[in-house]
Design an enzyme around this catalytic site. Sequence first.
Site, PDB file in Angstrom:
ATOM      1  N   LYS A  14     -20.334   1.479 -17.254  1.00 56.97           N
ATOM      2  CA  LYS A  14     -19.732   1.301 -18.581  1.00 56.97           C
ATOM      3  C   LYS A  14     -18.297   1.832 -18.593  1.00 56.97           C
ATOM      4  CE  LYS A  14     -23.064   3.690 -20.596  1.00 56.97           C
ATOM      5  NZ  LYS A  14     -23.944   4.010 -19.447  1.00 56.97           N
ATOM      6  N   ARG A  89     -27.333   5.113 -29.084  1.00 53.79           N
ATOM      7  CA  ARG A  89     -28.230   5.395 -27.980  1.00 53.79           C
ATOM      8  C   ARG A  89     -29.670   5.527 -28.434  1.00 53.79           C
ATOM      9  NH1 ARG A  89     -24.641   7.841 -24.098  1.00 53.79           N
ATOM     10  NH2 ARG A  89     -25.805   8.609 -22.340  1.00 53.79           N
ATOM     11  N   ARG A 128     -20.740   9.414  -7.642  1.00 52.64           N
ATOM     12  CA  ARG A 128     -19.753   9.940  -8.604  1.00 52.64           C
ATOM     13  C   ARG A 128     -19.732  11.466  -8.583  1.00 52.64           C
ATOM     14  NH1 ARG A 128     -20.779   8.203 -14.593  1.00 52.64           N
ATOM     15  NH2 ARG A 128     -22.435   9.725 -14.304  1.00 52.64           N
ATOM     16  N   ARG A 134     -19.075  15.995 -12.478  1.00 55.79           N
ATOM     17  CA  ARG A 134     -19.651  16.149 -13.816  1.00 55.79           C
ATOM     18  C   ARG A 134     -20.888  17.033 -13.769  1.00 55.79           C
ATOM     19  NH1 ARG A 134     -20.186  10.460 -16.991  1.00 55.79           N
ATOM     20  NH2 ARG A 134     -22.161  11.426 -17.591  1.00 55.79           N
ATOM     21  N   ARG A 146     -32.171  12.007 -17.576  1.00 56.16           N
ATOM     22  CA  ARG A 146     -31.302  11.015 -18.240  1.00 56.16           C
ATOM     23  C   ARG A 146     -31.892   9.616 -18.104  1.00 56.16           C
ATOM     24  NH1 ARG A 146     -25.972  12.313 -15.271  1.00 56.16           N
ATOM     25  NH2 ARG A 146     -25.097  10.518 -16.371  1.00 56.16           N
TER      26      ARG A 146
END
Length: 190
Positions: A14, A89, A128, A134, A146
Amino acid sequence: MKYFILFGPPGAGKGTQATAMAENYNLKHISTGELLRNEIAEGTELGKKANDLITRGCFVPDEVVVGMIRSVFEKVKDVDGFLLDGFPRTVSQAETLDQMLAERQEAVTGIVSIMIPDEMIKARIRHRAEIEGRADDASEDTINNRISTYHEKTEPLIAFYEKQGKYHEIDGTGTIEEVKNNIHKLMETL
Ligand code: AP5
Ligand code: MG
Protein backbone atom coordinates in the site's frame (compact mmCIF):
# COMPACT_ATOMS: atom_id res chain seq x y z
CA MET A 1 -13.69 15.38 -3.95
CA LYS A 2 -12.78 11.76 -4.57
CA TYR A 3 -12.23 9.37 -1.67
CA PHE A 4 -10.19 6.27 -2.54
CA ILE A 5 -9.36 3.54 -0.06
CA LEU A 6 -6.10 1.67 -0.59
CA PHE A 7 -6.82 -1.70 0.97
CA GLY A 8 -4.79 -4.84 1.62
CA PRO A 9 -3.07 -6.96 4.26
CA PRO A 10 0.08 -5.77 6.07
CA GLY A 11 3.03 -5.66 3.68
CA ALA A 12 0.85 -5.85 0.55
CA GLY A 13 2.48 -2.74 -0.93
CA LYS A 14 0.00 0.00 0.00
CA GLY A 15 2.65 2.50 1.08
CA THR A 16 4.84 1.56 -1.91
CA GLN A 17 2.07 2.25 -4.45
CA ALA A 18 0.52 5.26 -2.70
CA THR A 19 3.12 7.84 -3.72
CA ALA A 20 2.63 7.42 -7.47
CA MET A 21 -1.16 7.22 -7.09
CA ALA A 22 -1.27 10.44 -5.07
CA GLU A 23 0.93 12.19 -7.63
CA ASN A 24 -0.89 10.92 -10.74
CA TYR A 25 -4.37 11.77 -9.50
CA ASN A 26 -3.61 14.81 -7.28
CA LEU A 27 -4.71 13.04 -4.11
CA LYS A 28 -3.64 13.66 -0.50
CA HIS A 29 -2.20 10.36 0.78
CA ILE A 30 -3.20 9.66 4.39
CA SER A 31 -1.55 6.66 6.03
CA THR A 32 -2.86 6.27 9.59
CA GLY A 33 0.12 4.00 10.37
CA GLU A 34 2.58 6.70 9.23
CA LEU A 35 0.74 9.42 11.16
CA LEU A 36 0.90 7.25 14.29
CA ARG A 37 4.62 6.51 13.77
CA ASN A 38 5.23 10.29 13.48
CA GLU A 39 3.42 10.83 16.79
CA ILE A 40 5.61 8.15 18.38
CA ALA A 41 8.80 9.68 16.95
CA GLU A 42 7.79 13.12 18.28
CA GLY A 43 7.02 11.67 21.72
CA THR A 44 3.50 13.16 21.92
CA GLU A 45 0.93 11.92 24.45
CA LEU A 46 -0.96 10.19 21.65
CA GLY A 47 2.30 8.60 20.46
CA LYS A 48 3.08 7.29 23.94
CA LYS A 49 -0.36 5.67 24.17
CA ALA A 50 -0.15 4.18 20.65
CA ASN A 51 3.41 2.86 20.94
CA ASP A 52 2.70 -0.20 23.06
CA LEU A 53 -0.35 -1.22 20.99
CA ILE A 54 1.46 -0.87 17.66
CA THR A 55 4.56 -2.71 18.87
CA ARG A 56 2.33 -5.64 19.84
CA GLY A 57 0.53 -5.53 16.48
CA CYS A 58 -2.80 -4.41 18.02
CA PHE A 59 -5.10 -1.70 16.69
CA VAL A 60 -5.26 1.71 18.35
CA PRO A 61 -8.78 2.84 19.42
CA ASP A 62 -11.16 3.90 16.64
CA GLU A 63 -11.59 7.45 18.00
CA VAL A 64 -7.83 8.07 17.67
CA VAL A 65 -7.63 7.21 13.96
CA VAL A 66 -11.01 8.77 13.17
CA GLY A 67 -9.80 12.02 14.79
CA MET A 68 -6.63 12.00 12.68
CA ILE A 69 -8.58 11.42 9.44
CA ARG A 70 -11.14 14.11 10.29
CA SER A 71 -8.44 16.68 10.95
CA VAL A 72 -6.73 16.03 7.58
CA PHE A 73 -10.09 16.28 5.75
CA GLU A 74 -10.67 19.65 7.43
CA LYS A 75 -7.18 21.03 6.74
CA VAL A 76 -6.40 19.88 3.20
CA LYS A 77 -8.39 21.58 0.45
CA ASP A 78 -6.07 22.02 -2.55
CA VAL A 79 -6.37 18.46 -3.94
CA ASP A 80 -8.82 16.50 -6.12
CA GLY A 81 -9.32 13.93 -3.38
CA PHE A 82 -7.89 11.68 -0.69
CA LEU A 83 -6.12 8.33 -0.73
CA LEU A 84 -6.77 6.53 2.56
CA ASP A 85 -4.11 3.92 3.41
CA GLY A 86 -4.68 1.73 6.48
CA PHE A 87 -8.09 3.27 7.22
CA PRO A 88 -10.80 2.07 7.56
CA ARG A 89 -9.63 -1.19 9.11
CA THR A 90 -12.81 -2.36 10.86
CA VAL A 91 -16.47 -2.33 9.87
CA SER A 92 -17.11 0.20 12.61
CA GLN A 93 -14.43 2.54 11.17
CA ALA A 94 -16.00 2.13 7.70
CA GLU A 95 -19.43 3.04 9.06
CA THR A 96 -17.98 6.12 10.76
CA LEU A 97 -16.26 7.12 7.52
CA ASP A 98 -19.54 6.79 5.59
CA GLN A 99 -21.24 9.04 8.18
CA MET A 100 -18.41 11.55 8.16
CA LEU A 101 -18.56 11.81 4.36
CA ALA A 102 -22.38 11.92 4.27
CA GLU A 103 -22.22 14.98 6.56
CA ARG A 104 -20.16 16.65 3.83
CA GLN A 105 -22.49 15.41 1.04
CA GLU A 106 -19.66 13.14 -0.11
CA ALA A 107 -19.13 9.38 -0.40
CA VAL A 108 -16.36 6.80 -0.83
CA THR A 109 -15.42 6.65 -4.54
CA GLY A 110 -13.82 3.20 -4.65
CA ILE A 111 -11.66 0.62 -2.91
CA VAL A 112 -8.38 -0.40 -4.54
CA SER A 113 -7.41 -3.66 -2.88
CA ILE A 114 -3.89 -5.07 -3.26
CA MET A 115 -4.06 -8.77 -2.49
CA ILE A 116 -1.18 -11.14 -1.64
CA PRO A 117 -1.11 -14.51 0.20
CA ASP A 118 -0.03 -14.74 3.87
CA GLU A 119 3.36 -16.32 3.08
CA MET A 120 4.26 -13.38 0.84
CA ILE A 121 3.21 -10.95 3.60
CA LYS A 122 5.82 -12.47 5.88
CA ALA A 123 8.58 -12.41 3.26
CA ARG A 124 7.93 -8.75 2.42
CA ILE A 125 7.77 -7.66 6.04
CA ARG A 126 10.99 -9.53 6.87
CA HIS A 127 12.66 -7.78 3.94
CA ARG A 128 11.38 -4.37 5.07
CA ALA A 129 12.55 -5.05 8.65
CA GLU A 130 16.14 -5.07 7.38
CA ILE A 131 15.69 -1.73 5.60
CA GLU A 132 13.31 0.40 7.66
CA GLY A 133 13.59 -0.97 11.20
CA ARG A 134 9.88 -0.54 12.05
CA ALA A 135 9.16 -1.67 15.63
CA ASP A 136 6.14 -3.73 14.49
CA ASP A 137 8.24 -5.60 11.91
CA ALA A 138 10.78 -6.84 14.45
CA SER A 139 9.09 -9.85 16.02
CA GLU A 140 7.48 -12.90 14.46
CA ASP A 141 4.71 -12.82 17.12
CA THR A 142 3.80 -9.24 16.22
CA ILE A 143 3.74 -10.04 12.49
CA ASN A 144 1.51 -13.09 13.13
CA ASN A 145 -0.80 -10.99 15.29
CA ARG A 146 -1.10 -8.35 12.55
CA ILE A 147 -1.94 -11.02 9.98
CA SER A 148 -4.58 -12.72 12.13
CA THR A 149 -6.06 -9.35 13.15
CA TYR A 150 -6.28 -8.47 9.46
CA HIS A 151 -8.21 -11.68 8.69
CA GLU A 152 -10.50 -11.30 11.68
CA LYS A 153 -11.25 -7.57 11.75
CA THR A 154 -10.29 -6.05 8.40
CA GLU A 155 -11.24 -8.74 5.86
CA PRO A 156 -15.00 -8.30 6.61
CA LEU A 157 -14.66 -4.90 4.91
CA ILE A 158 -14.42 -6.72 1.57
CA ALA A 159 -18.06 -7.84 1.87
CA PHE A 160 -19.03 -4.42 3.27
CA TYR A 161 -17.75 -2.62 0.16
CA GLU A 162 -18.76 -5.38 -2.28
CA LYS A 163 -22.34 -4.76 -1.14
CA GLN A 164 -21.87 -1.09 -2.06
CA GLY A 165 -20.42 -2.13 -5.46
CA LYS A 166 -17.17 -0.28 -4.65
CA TYR A 167 -14.67 -3.10 -4.09
CA HIS A 168 -11.95 -3.63 -6.75
CA GLU A 169 -9.14 -6.15 -6.31
CA ILE A 170 -5.66 -6.13 -7.85
CA ASP A 171 -3.21 -9.05 -7.88
CA GLY A 172 -0.39 -7.76 -5.68
CA THR A 173 2.03 -10.64 -6.23
CA GLY A 174 3.83 -9.23 -9.29
CA THR A 175 6.73 -6.77 -9.36
CA ILE A 176 6.24 -3.23 -8.03
CA GLU A 177 6.01 -2.01 -11.64
CA GLU A 178 3.42 -4.67 -12.62
CA VAL A 179 1.23 -3.83 -9.62
CA LYS A 180 1.57 -0.12 -10.41
CA ASN A 181 0.35 -0.74 -13.98
CA ASN A 182 -2.62 -2.80 -12.76
CA ILE A 183 -3.59 -0.03 -10.35
CA HIS A 184 -3.29 2.56 -13.10
CA LYS A 185 -5.61 0.55 -15.38
CA LEU A 186 -8.18 0.27 -12.59
CA MET A 187 -7.95 3.93 -11.53
CA GLU A 188 -8.75 5.01 -15.10
CA THR A 189 -12.14 3.31 -14.71
CA LEU A 190 -13.09 4.76 -11.30
P1 AP5 B 1 0.23 0.44 8.90
O1 AP5 B 1 1.40 1.31 8.85
O2 AP5 B 1 -0.97 0.76 8.12
O3 AP5 B 1 0.73 -1.03 8.63
P2 AP5 B 1 0.10 -2.26 7.83
O4 AP5 B 1 -1.33 -2.22 7.49
O5 AP5 B 1 0.53 -3.42 8.64
O6 AP5 B 1 0.70 -2.16 6.46
P3 AP5 B 1 2.20 -1.97 6.11
O7 AP5 B 1 2.59 -0.55 6.18
O8 AP5 B 1 2.97 -2.97 6.94
O9 AP5 B 1 2.21 -2.53 4.63
P4 AP5 B 1 2.08 -1.82 3.21
O10 AP5 B 1 0.93 -2.44 2.51
O11 AP5 B 1 2.12 -0.34 3.31
O12 AP5 B 1 3.40 -2.38 2.54
P5 AP5 B 1 4.70 -1.62 1.98
O13 AP5 B 1 4.33 -0.77 0.80
O14 AP5 B 1 5.45 -0.97 3.08
O15 AP5 B 1 -0.25 0.31 10.43
C1 AP5 B 1 0.67 0.06 11.47
C2 AP5 B 1 -0.07 -0.07 12.79
O16 AP5 B 1 -0.70 1.16 13.13
C3 AP5 B 1 -1.21 -1.10 12.82
O17 AP5 B 1 -0.76 -2.41 13.07
C4 AP5 B 1 -2.05 -0.54 13.98
O18 AP5 B 1 -1.47 -0.84 15.21
C5 AP5 B 1 -1.95 0.96 13.78
N1 AP5 B 1 -3.04 1.45 12.89
C6 AP5 B 1 -2.89 2.02 11.66
N2 AP5 B 1 -4.08 2.33 11.13
C7 AP5 B 1 -5.02 1.96 12.06
C8 AP5 B 1 -6.44 1.99 12.07
N3 AP5 B 1 -7.14 2.47 11.03
N4 AP5 B 1 -7.07 1.54 13.18
C9 AP5 B 1 -6.38 1.06 14.23
N5 AP5 B 1 -5.03 0.99 14.27
C10 AP5 B 1 -4.36 1.41 13.19
O19 AP5 B 1 5.52 -2.88 1.42
C11 AP5 B 1 6.10 -3.83 2.29
C12 AP5 B 1 7.49 -4.25 1.80
O20 AP5 B 1 7.35 -4.96 0.57
C13 AP5 B 1 8.42 -3.08 1.49
O21 AP5 B 1 9.72 -3.42 1.85
C14 AP5 B 1 8.31 -2.89 -0.04
O22 AP5 B 1 9.46 -2.35 -0.60
C15 AP5 B 1 8.04 -4.31 -0.49
N6 AP5 B 1 7.20 -4.39 -1.69
C16 AP5 B 1 6.08 -3.67 -1.94
N7 AP5 B 1 5.53 -4.05 -3.12
C17 AP5 B 1 6.31 -5.05 -3.60
C18 AP5 B 1 6.25 -5.87 -4.79
N8 AP5 B 1 5.28 -5.73 -5.69
N9 AP5 B 1 7.22 -6.81 -4.96
C19 AP5 B 1 8.21 -6.97 -4.02
N10 AP5 B 1 8.33 -6.22 -2.89
C20 AP5 B 1 7.39 -5.28 -2.69
MG1 MG C 1 2.26 1.05 4.89
